[in-house]
Design a protein around this motif. Structure first.
Motif, mmCIF file in Angstrom:
data_model
loop_
_atom_site.group_PDB
_atom_site.id
_atom_site.type_symbol
_atom_site.label_atom_id
_atom_site.label_comp_id
_atom_site.label_asym_id
_atom_site.label_seq_id
_atom_site.Cartn_x
_atom_site.Cartn_y
_atom_site.Cartn_z
ATOM 1 N N SER A 30 -4.655 5.492 -2.493
ATOM 2 C CA SER A 30 -3.346 4.932 -2.825
ATOM 3 C C SER A 30 -3.521 3.701 -3.701
ATOM 4 N N ILE A 89 -2.992 -0.083 -4.476
ATOM 5 C CA ILE A 89 -2.896 -1.274 -3.634
ATOM 6 C C ILE A 89 -2.448 -2.441 -4.497
ATOM 7 N N ILE A 146 0.867 -1.178 0.000
ATOM 8 C CA ILE A 146 0.000 0.000 0.000
ATOM 9 C C ILE A 146 0.897 1.219 0.000
ATOM 10 N N ILE A 152 -5.668 4.943 2.360
ATOM 11 C CA ILE A 152 -5.597 3.744 1.511
ATOM 12 C C ILE A 152 -6.482 3.903 0.275
ATOM 13 N N ASN A 182 -1.878 -6.336 -4.378
ATOM 14 C CA ASN A 182 -2.211 -7.527 -3.591
ATOM 15 C C ASN A 182 -1.552 -8.738 -4.249
#
Length: 546
Positions: free
Chosen positions: A421, A423, A386, A418, A425
């Motif tokens: 931003s 992300i 993140i 978050i 994964n």
């Protein structure tokens, strides 16, 4: 036992303090008037001796108003009553006149206690002599009683009765505490036998320990109420034993009776509203208890809904619970006591302003947290990046998300940050798409190395790394042809099952092992690894000349 003795000692000393201090306070206060007379009634003022009202006077006399005249009579009566040197036998009725105005006076020797005029007799509707005789008899009885109650013998008996009342109170307290102690023991013993959970089919609405706590709480309230009533009765009895505090006891009784009466009347009037609040609370509680198993089964996968993912079950239950409680609060709020009062409304507006000014960031994080839950950006335990923070998702709440980095540092990231931003994964593809994560790294090799030799060495290095899949095989890409070297990208499929119970440190160690194996395999194959901006190998071609 120590608590009981302490309570009784405190009560006894409070009573003694009131007995000593109240006479001074009472002596400084004049009798209060009976209130403002109506236009059709004459003004009246009481004649008081001690704590007893003897009669009322309603006529002014000798230039004195009714209240002032009553004040003078009360002062003279109290002065005579307190002077033990003046015998009660000196009391007599004297017939005379004052500047030609016929009067009947009540005297004590040379002291005139009060005068009865024809105006007094006319207001009372009686002959002056008969009215004076009635006043005389009342004053005589009151003086006898006044002196008797302040005699040494009477005060000793009053003290003795107070002591006996204290002893009786102590015994009653011991008995009551023993009775309630046995009741508490019985309730504790019945918790697993007689007190059963309240169930609706297979659904447990109220657990046994919760029901036991409710019953115990009610018993404690009854216990406390009995103790309080006994203390009030004890204090009232002790205050009545002494003449100086008897008036205080009456006032106390009056205030207590009025308070209880008003409280009971307010409770009766508030009964329908209270019943509504109780019903709303019960219905809300049962609805929450009924919805919880449904969402639990959704989370476990026992029940499935189209388009609803199991990880949504718990946050959705929290959101639904909040909405149910909020709706119940909106319904019950108008039935709260004092809801329509300006003070209550003012406090509500003030709290609303404080909440709106101080909770903008909180609301933003709550909204962002809800969005993150339903967008399924990551789950608990996922490897994510993140912004610039890389690690494992340790905790996900509506306000913040906590990430554990490979250095065992817990980073708390606000959900509002978050949501703005990027992300990354690393666990989503394997979990939901059944596609393993591809670990890639760059290697720089010279043009003198054939790409076939490079592929063999790099594949062998990937296969020797623990936690990497051998099937599908690693694949190599030539990303860029530079001036003196070629950029090779080694792509290796990660065995997610292998790292399921591993820490982030072990994951990073596997990446490091891949690099170690690349170096070893290249050295074994006689391949020199270049670095960016690498020109020549100084050990092979000698020092670079200017």
């Amino acid at each position: 036992m120590k608590k009981i003795l302490k309570t009784l000692i405190i009560s006894f000393f409070i009573s003694c303090f009131l007995v000593i201090t109240v006479p001074v306070v009472v002596a400084q206060k004049s009798p209060s008037p009976q209130g403002s007379p109506s236009p059709n009634q004459p003004q009246s003022a009481p004649i008081i001796l001690g704590d007893k009202t003897l009669f009322l006077i309603q006529a002014p006399q000798s230039g004195l108003s009714v209240p002032r005249r009553a004040q003078v009579i009360n002062r003279d009566l109290e002065k005579f009553a307190n002077d033990q040197a003046l015998p009660l036998e000196d009391l007599e009725i004297y017939e005379g006149d004052n500047d030609g105005i016929p009067l009947t006076s009540i005297n004590a020797g040379n002291i005139v206690l009060m005068k009865v005029s024809n105006q007094d007799a006319e207001i009372a509707g009686k002959p002056r002599g008969k009215l004076a005789q009635e006043y005389f008899e009342k004053i005589q009885v009151a003086l006898i009683r006044y002196r008797q109650e302040r005699s040494t013998e009477y005060l000793l008996w009053a003290t003795f009765r107070s002591f006996i009342a204290t002893v009786i109170l102590l015994i009653v307290f011991i008995i009551i505490n023993n009775i309630f102690a046995r009741i508490y023991q019985k309730l504790k013993a019945w918790e697993e036998t007689y007190i059963r959970a309240v169930r609706l089919g297979n659904l447990e609405l109220i657990r046994a320990n919760q029901l036991d706590n409710i019953i115990t709480g009610l018993i404690r309230v009854i216990h406390g109420a009995i103790i309080l009533l006994l203390l009030l009765a004890y204090l009232t009895f002790v205050l009545k034993q002494f003449p100086w505090t008897r008036r205080l006891a009456k006032i106390f009784q009056g205030y207590l009776a009025e308070t209880l009466s008003r409280g009971w009347q307010a409770f009766v009037d508030y009964g329908p509203n209270l019943l509504t609040i109780i019903l709303v609370t019960i219905v809300t509680y049962f609805i929450l208890r009924l919805t919880k198993p449904f969402f639990q089964q959704l989370g476990e996968g026992s029940i499935s809904l189209p388009g609803f993912y199991p990880e949504w079950a718990e946050p959705t239950y929290r959101l639904v619970s909040f909405l149910i409680i909020a709706l119940a609060a909106v319904v019950a709020f108008p039935f709260l006591p004092g809801f329509e009062s300006p003070a209550f409304q003012g406090i509500t507006v003030f709290l609303g302003i404080l909440f709106s000014l101080g909770s903008s960031s909180v609301v933003s994080n709550l909204v962002s947290g809800s969005v993150l839950i339903y967008t399924r950006a990551f789950r608990m335990g996922d490897h994510v990046k993140i912004g610039s923070t890389y690690g494992k998702v340790l905790e996900k709440t509506l306000l913040v998300t906590r990430v554990l980095t490979p250095q065992n540092v817990v980073v708390s990231i606000p959900n509002a940050q978050i949501s703005t931003s990027a992300i990354e994964n690393y666990s989503f593809a394997y979990r939901d798409l059944n596609k393993p994560y591809i670990l890639k790294t760059s290697v720089y090799l010279g043009y003198e190395v054939s790409w076939q030799e490079a592929y063999i060495a790099l594949r062998e290095a990937a296969k020797q790394t623990k936690g990497m899949l051998s099937s599908p095989e690693p694949f190599i890409l030539q990303e860029q042809l530079n001036e003196v070297y070629v950029t090779y990208i080694v792509n290796v499929y990660v065995d997610e099952a292998y790292f399921q119970d591993k820490t982030l440190r072990e994951y990073e160690q596997a990446r490091s092992q891949l690099h170690e194996n690349i170096r070893n395999c290249c050295i074994k194959a006689g391949i020199t690894i270049f670095a960016p901006r690498y020109e020549a190998d100084p050990t092979k071609y000698g020092p670079v000349k200017d």
